[in-house]
Write an enzyme that holds these catalytic residues in place. Structure first.
Site, PDB file in Angstrom:
ATOM      1  N   TYR A  32      15.397  55.968  23.635  1.00 34.62           N
ATOM      2  CA  TYR A  32      15.761  55.639  25.022  1.00 34.62           C
ATOM      3  C   TYR A  32      15.049  56.542  26.023  1.00 34.62           C
ATOM      4  CZ  TYR A  32      19.194  52.311  23.367  1.00 34.62           C
ATOM      5  OH  TYR A  32      19.786  51.225  22.764  1.00 34.62           O
ATOM      6  N   ASN A  65      13.517  46.764  22.388  1.00 34.31           N
ATOM      7  CA  ASN A  65      12.967  46.697  23.747  1.00 34.31           C
ATOM      8  C   ASN A  65      12.694  48.091  24.318  1.00 34.31           C
ATOM      9  OD1 ASN A  65      15.948  46.458  23.615  1.00 34.31           O
ATOM     10  ND2 ASN A  65      15.824  46.783  25.836  1.00 34.31           N
ATOM     11  N   HIS A  96      23.315  40.715  26.897  1.00 37.77           N
ATOM     12  CA  HIS A  96      22.195  40.099  26.166  1.00 37.77           C
ATOM     13  C   HIS A  96      22.531  38.716  25.625  1.00 37.77           C
ATOM     14  CE1 HIS A  96      20.351  43.940  26.675  1.00 37.77           C
ATOM     15  NE2 HIS A  96      21.170  44.547  25.872  1.00 37.77           N
ATOM     16  N   VAL A 109      22.816  44.687  21.209  1.00 35.21           N
ATOM     17  CA  VAL A 109      24.124  44.639  21.866  1.00 35.21           C
ATOM     18  C   VAL A 109      24.905  45.865  21.401  1.00 35.21           C
ATOM     19  CG1 VAL A 109      26.254  43.331  22.146  1.00 35.21           C
ATOM     20  CG2 VAL A 109      24.055  42.129  21.899  1.00 35.21           C
ATOM     21  N   HIS A 110      25.393  46.643  22.351  1.00 36.16           N
ATOM     22  CA  HIS A 110      26.005  47.929  22.019  1.00 36.16           C
ATOM     23  C   HIS A 110      27.457  47.743  21.598  1.00 36.16           C
ATOM     24  CE1 HIS A 110      22.758  49.772  24.832  1.00 36.16           C
ATOM     25  NE2 HIS A 110      22.261  49.285  23.715  1.00 36.16           N
TER      26      HIS A 110
END
Ligand SMILES: [Fe+2]
Length: 487
Positions: free
Chosen positions: A218, A252, A347, A375-376
């Site tokens: 990140y 991503n 998402h 997806v978290h």
């Protein structure tokens, strides 16, 4: 919407003054209320289970740069960010990667097992720049012709600060070889990320290899994609990634496409830092490839690489799937970053275009399970497919399909963006269990017919399975496994 309309009706009755109605009217109202409750329950239970587990929903804070997990190793030009991954198609080679900060140094790996003399392999060194950042010297070295199922020790930093690590090669590929994969996605480098990794390391079901589901450091969430955060992430995960292979998937957050600061080449930091054995499976790019490991055939797909008809990834997968010999590797696993089936609002539908392109192949070739991140949160599906829709018919709803994979999202590593807590309602029929908590997964292959999946929430004890499911192999035992949930 249906829930709202039912209770609106009851509310209206209340506003009319239920207390002033006669007894027969009250009975009718009571029946109406009970019916409403039953219908409401039916709506709530439309799909599977939405966990009621209560967790904090604050954003997670990144660990500060002076955290112990980011510590630079002592010694001149000491190797840091050491990590390994599979180095060939069958598991008899390993790619060892590390970074030296002060000067290139030697790119040699010295390695041995209890039954072998010291051997040496020579690697390569690469560097890159990103905006105002210049990387250290990134070493990649393939060590091959290893004996299966053997503990190897290896040393990097030869001639300077020599540092020793070890790994165990997998058993030789075969249909009944038990093997245990860990599943981590979207890890980042927060205090929650550290809990996730610790939880994985402490799990009594000892994972032997991590299938990493994309989104690593990140760093791109920082100003100018501060690549220092790629370095801190590399040092953070070394305690696991230097000792067992992490099989990489690009997410991503690996794209790092930033033409506004003069960085128009996608995936630049990721492709310099994380080498994968894509050549060994005939792939032409590191974003899609395959490996065999024990009784599993793992196909890695690139959610952010072209997948339309005629594209390299499309053509590779089209030729790859018929090559899978299920009598040799019964378990066909696909990992990709962006899920095809996702009932969170985060998402939502992002994986739809790739699903349209590839889902029919997954059904035809009976993929056992698809793991995703992005997806978290956590979610597990029924075996479903949505391949009947042809624009003009109305068959656009996913249906249960025992030839289809189970779809599991494990994007809950704990990064700084926080949890995806908002879900679509009602829960779709295909969604068996969903929960927005940080955690990791374990896919524990027992033999050619049975594998056990479990999801482990960070807040629980190390032995707790917050969700679990027995998967029956689609090639050797294609029985209905939809009722095999064990927790
Ligand atoms: Fe993502």
């Amino acid at each position: 919407m249906r829930v709202q309309s039912k209770w609106s009706a009851v509310d209206n009755m209340t506003e009319m003054g239920v207390g002033s109605l006669d007894s027969s009217t009250c009975s009718r109202v009571a029946i109406f209320v009970v019916l409403g409750l039953v219908l409401n329950l039916a709506v709530v239970c439309n799909g599977g289970q939405t966990s009621a587990f209560v967790r904090k929903i604050d954003f997670s804070a990144d660990m500060p740069l002076d955290s112990d997990v980011f510590r630079v190793p002592l010694g001149y030009n000491a190797p840091q960010q050491v990590h390994i991954t599979q180095g060939d198609h069958t598991g008899s080679a390993v790619i060892v990667s590390w970074i030296t900060a002060d000067e290139p140094g030697y790119s040699k790996v010295v390695y041995w097992s209890a039954n072998s003399e010291n051997q040496t392999a020579e690697g390569i060194i690469t560097t890159y720049t990103f905006y105002n950042y210049t990387s250290g010297y990134i070493h990649h070295c393939i060590i091959g012709n290893l004996t299966f199922n053997t503990r190897y020790y290896y040393v990097v930093g030869i001639g300077e600060t020599e540092t020793q690590f070890w790994f165990t090669t997998p058993p030789e590929v075969g249909p009944d070889v038990p093997y245990t994969f860990g599943l981590i996605g979207d890890l980042g480098q927060t205090f929650d990320s550290n809990k996730t990794l610790t939880h994985y390391e402490s799990n009594l079901l000892k994972g032997q290899t991590i299938l990493y589901l994309g989104d690593l450091s990140y760093a791109d969430d920082y100003p100018n994609h501060n690549n220092v955060r790629w370095d801190t992430w590399g040092r953070f995960v070394e305690r696991s990634a230097a000792y067992q292979p992490w099989i990489w998937t690009a997410g991503n957050h690996e794209i790092d496409f930033a033409p506004e600061i003069g960085e128009p080449i996608p995936f630049k930091p990721y492709t310099h830092r994380y080498y994968v054995p894509y050549n060994a499976s005939g792939s032409t790019a590191p974003f899609w490839y395959s490996i065999k490991r024990a009784s599993a055939y793992v196909i890695v797909l690139g959610s952010y690489s072209a997948y339309g008809t005629y594209t390299p990834q499309y053509k590779w997968l089209q030729e790859e799937l018929p090559k899978v010999n299920r009598s040799e590797t019964p378990w066909l696993i696909v990992i990709m970053h962006c899920p095809w089936y996702n009932s969170y609002q985060s998402h939502y539908m992002e994986g739809e275009a790739m699903r349209v392109m590839f889902e029919a192949w997954f059904v035809e070739y009976k993929v056992d399970v698809v793991f995703s991140g992005h997806v978290h949160a956590y979610e597990r599906s029924e075996r479903i497919s949505n391949v009947a829709y042809d624009i003009v018919n109305a068959n656009c709803t996913p249906v249960k399909d025992q030839s289809a994979p189970v779809y599991i999202t494990v994007g809950d590593g704990g990064n700084l963006e926080g949890l995806s807590t908002v879900m679509t309602e009602p829960q779709p029929d295909y969604s068996v269990f969903r929960e927005a908590s940080f955690g990791h997964g374990i896919f524990d292959i027992k033999n050619r017919t049975h594998a056990h999946f479990s999801w482990h929430r960070n807040e629980d004890g190390y032995a707790v399975e917050a969700d679990s499911h027995w998967l029956f192999n689609r090639y050797y035992y294609p029985a209905d496994d939809s009722k095999s949930t064990s927790a």
